[in-house]
Structures are given as C-alpha cells and as structure tokens.
Design a protein around this motif. Structure first.
Motif: not given
Length: 287
Positions: A58-61, A74-87, A105-111
């Motif tokens: 997902i991407g977060v601003y 912004n204070e946070l710019n399209n920061e990527q977060f990856s899910y490993n199945g647990t966290a 925040a949005y899904y799916p992440y775009v670079a």
C-alpha cells in the motif's frame, strides 16, 4: 462474524518531498512518537473476499492539517508498506511532527504517482486470473484530525471501483446443465480511471477509449469483474458469454456506481437469439 485485521505501519517525515522514496535513508524524527496505523477491513472489502495477502503493498501520505495533498512536499510522500502475511513492513521509521495531520492511504501501491489530484489507475483487462482481479481492486482510506500519539491511528479501507456480478441461468428451452467452459466478457467500458487520492473520488478517464474486460470465474454460473465507475448510456454490446464455440452477446445500459456491486442476470437460451440480460439490484459496499 466478520474478521478484522490489524497492521502496523511506520512511515516517514516531512523532510522528504520526492514522490518515490524507495532509495531514501531512514527518516530521523527527533523526540516524538513513531508513526503507526491500525488498519482494519471486513473480509468482503477485498476482491479476494478474504484479506490482504503476502506481498501486498500500500501507499501512504501524511499532510499537515489545513494543507492540500500534493505530489511531493507532504510530511509523508507515497511511502510503501509491504505485507509479509503477518505484519506490514515500512521502508523506514518516522515520527509524528507536532500539530494536526491528515492521512491518506491506497491499495495497490504504485511506485510513481505523478498527480495526486488526477492519478491514473489502469484496471487489468484480463481479470480471469487471481492476480489480474485483485490488482484491479482499488482501495482507499483516510483519517483527518490526527495528532501525535503512542497509539496507532485507525484506518478503514473501502472499495473505490464498481463491481459487476454476472449470473448465468438456463432458459426454459435450454437442455442439460450449463457448460463449465464459459468465458464472460464485459464490453464497452473505459478501463482507465482518474483518482483523487485526497478525497477518494474515482471517475473514468475522459480521454481513454473503451476496452473489453474478461471476468473472473467464481463458479460455473457466477462471474465477477471490477469496472471503473461510469454510465453506459446507450444500448451497446455489454456482456458476452462464450461457450463451446458459441458467442452469446447482449446489449444493455447501466450506471456503474463507485463502491457498488451490480448484478446482471444472463439467461442462456437454446440459441444466441434467445438469450437475454436483466439488470438486477445494486448494493453499496459490494455486499
């Protein structure tokens, strides 16, 4: 009972203006609380009808309250977060600044997001595969009036596209069971969306042409496809069922609404000329 899933997100700080943060160093945040989010969604809020899956991103601003979401700065710019199945794993740690903040925040992440007000998102035209189907399910969440806290901030994701549910039924003259080899297509729709990442609004790209989407098979008699919200105002080919070398093509008019599922009942007759389509109900939240 609905299940809800939690995810811990740790973001970045206001010092980063670039929209692509993949190669940036760890954010230094001083004496503050780490940025963390508690994101939840009911199982039906996902195209898979289950949950986020391993390798989802997902991407977060984060934007200071009173300011407009921008592509960068912004204070946070399209920061990527990856899910490993647990966290969920962020690219780097960050800390809340003082004051009040808004989170998007949005899904799916775009670079690379070149425009947060008019972000181009392309649906997969082949949604017959699990990967193509889930990659088309655009989810969005926001939270306003957030202040620094040691507790995670809650986010709720929701569908921003529309879903077509195609149910196949036998006509009175149809003998035997419906074949298991049916392929279902949605015609005459624009598969490119314009997304506003600040308010979650989605509309079709007015400059894009129409496409054909191959639907995902849930059973021998039920198929699903994710569609960009739009109006099909004139009668034109809308649904096609192909089976055993025969094509059943039906026209229709329909308003695909954002965040709604629409049921289309296709009655298969003995010959293609005896096939008909019925536009059923529309349900918000895809349920």
């Amino acid at each position: 009972m609905k299940s809800y899933f939690n995810l811990l997100l740790i973001g970045a700080t206001a010092m980063f203006a670039a929209c692509n943060n993949e190669d940036a160093p760890e954010a230094k945040g001083g004496e503050g609380n780490e940025i963390a989010f508690l994101c939840s969604y009911a199982p039906e809020s996902r195209a898979t009808d289950t949950a986020f899956e391993g390798n989802d991103r997902i991407g977060v601003y984060i934007v200071a309250d009173g300011k407009t979401l921008q592509t960068g700065g912004n204070e946070l710019n399209n920061e990527q977060f990856s899910y490993n199945g647990t966290a969920w794993t962020p690219a780097r740690k960050a800390y809340w600044n003082e004051g009040v903040h808004n989170v998007y925040a949005y899904y799916p992440y775009v670079a690379k997001v070149n425009d947060t007000e008019d972000f181009t998102f392309d649906l997969q035209t082949d949604q017959s595969t699990h990967a193509g189907y889930t990659a088309s399910d655009f989810l969005w969440a926001s939270k306003t009036g957030v202040t620094a806290s040691a507790s995670p901030v809650s986010l709720q994701f929701a569908h921003r596209m529309s879903k077509a549910i195609i149910k196949l039924e036998k006509g009175e003259d149809y003998e035997g069971e419906l074949p298991a080899d049916c392929e279902v297509y949605i015609h005459s729709t624009v598969a490119t969306a314009s997304v506003n990442l600040e308010n979650g609004g989605v509309s079709k790209d007015i400059y894009a042409g129409t496409s054909t989407i191959r639907a995902f098979k849930k059973s021998n008699t039920e198929y699903e496809a994710i569609v960009v919200p739009q109006n099909i105002e004139s009668r034109r080919p809308l649904v096609e069922v192909v089976t055993q070398g025969v094509s059943y093509l039906m026209e229709g008019r329909l308003s695909f609404k954002q965040g709604y599922s629409h049921t289309l009942i296709v009655t298969i007759g003995k010959s293609p000329n005896q096939t008909k389509i019925e536009i059923g109900g529309s349900i918000g939240g895809w349920n």
